[in-house]
Enzyme design. Structure first.
Site, PDB file in Angstrom:
ATOM      1  N   GLN A 116     -31.451 -31.651 -28.522  1.00  0.00           N
ATOM      2  CA  GLN A 116     -31.845 -33.034 -28.772  1.00  0.00           C
ATOM      3  C   GLN A 116     -30.967 -33.985 -27.972  1.00  0.00           C
ATOM      4  O   GLN A 116     -29.885 -34.369 -28.410  1.00  0.00           O
ATOM      5  CB  GLN A 116     -31.776 -33.361 -30.261  1.00  0.00           C
ATOM      6  CG  GLN A 116     -32.346 -34.719 -30.565  1.00  0.00           C
ATOM      7  CD  GLN A 116     -32.409 -35.028 -32.033  1.00  0.00           C
ATOM      8  OE1 GLN A 116     -32.168 -34.183 -32.890  1.00  0.00           O
ATOM      9  NE2 GLN A 116     -32.728 -36.254 -32.339  1.00  0.00           N
ATOM     10  N   PHE A 117     -31.453 -34.382 -26.801  1.00  0.00           N
ATOM     11  CA  PHE A 117     -30.660 -35.233 -25.918  1.00  0.00           C
ATOM     12  C   PHE A 117     -30.384 -36.604 -26.511  1.00  0.00           C
ATOM     13  O   PHE A 117     -29.409 -37.263 -26.151  1.00  0.00           O
ATOM     14  CB  PHE A 117     -31.321 -35.357 -24.538  1.00  0.00           C
ATOM     15  CG  PHE A 117     -32.414 -36.382 -24.453  1.00  0.00           C
ATOM     16  CD1 PHE A 117     -32.143 -37.655 -23.998  1.00  0.00           C
ATOM     17  CD2 PHE A 117     -33.708 -36.070 -24.830  1.00  0.00           C
ATOM     18  CE1 PHE A 117     -33.153 -38.609 -23.918  1.00  0.00           C
ATOM     19  CE2 PHE A 117     -34.720 -37.000 -24.750  1.00  0.00           C
ATOM     20  CZ  PHE A 117     -34.443 -38.279 -24.296  1.00  0.00           C
ATOM     21  N   THR A 118     -31.206 -37.055 -27.459  1.00  0.00           N
ATOM     22  CA  THR A 118     -30.993 -38.389 -28.020  1.00  0.00           C
ATOM     23  C   THR A 118     -29.689 -38.496 -28.810  1.00  0.00           C
ATOM     24  O   THR A 118     -29.234 -39.605 -29.089  1.00  0.00           O
ATOM     25  CB  THR A 118     -32.180 -38.816 -28.911  1.00  0.00           C
ATOM     26  OG1 THR A 118     -32.317 -37.891 -29.983  1.00  0.00           O
ATOM     27  CG2 THR A 118     -33.464 -38.890 -28.096  1.00  0.00           C
TER      28      THR A 118
END
Length: 149
Positions: free
Chosen positions: A78-80
């Site tokens: 999850q890059f966020t």
């Protein structure tokens, strides 16, 4: 490298309407990779998560680790998680690792957990995913390999 670790009684991830990973008791781990992360960050994170004593013992105290309760892991990229929300209303993702590095370190983390003997389920890197879980407690912890928090 950042992680949100949630103690769960069950968790699953779906891509395009099909379940691609699910676990029973254990941890749902959302994993974000930053620019500059390397193998040492993966090792730190895997050791920290594996050693967390947040499962209840016979006295009801959070005293047991994942392996002591035969727990499983669902690890989702999850890059966020590395988004910066300090300025304005739109998060900045300039600290997010490029996809090639993020995928490599995400896979290294999954392999690191498996090497420690855990059953590991995953999502699909760069896919639109739906995550369902039952957070027990609730217990939710934040881990940062650079120890920012």
């Amino acid at each position: 490298m950042r992680a949100v670790v949630q103690r769960v009684s069950r968790a699953s991830v779906t891509v395009d309407g099909q379940c691609v990973g699910n676990i029973a008791k254990g941890f749902a781990v959302l994993l974000g990779v930053e620019v500059g992360d390397a193998a040492a960050d993966v090792e730190y994170l895997c050791n920290k998560v594996a050693g967390l004593r947040v499962f209840e013992d016979a006295d009801g105290k959070m005293n047991l680790s994942l392996d002591e309760v035969d727990g499983e892991l669902l690890v989702i990229s999850q890059f966020t998680l590395v988004g910066d929300c300090r300025k304005g209303r739109r998060p900045s993702f300039v600290r997010a690792a490029p996809p090639e590095l993020a995928d490599k370190l995400y896979k290294a983390a999954v392999e690191g957990f498996a090497r420690r003997g855990f059953t590991v389920a995953t999502g699909r890197f760069r896919a639109e995913m739906q995550l369902e879980l039952v957070n027990e407690g609730p217990v939710t912890l934040l881990i940062d390999s650079k120890k920012v928090f």
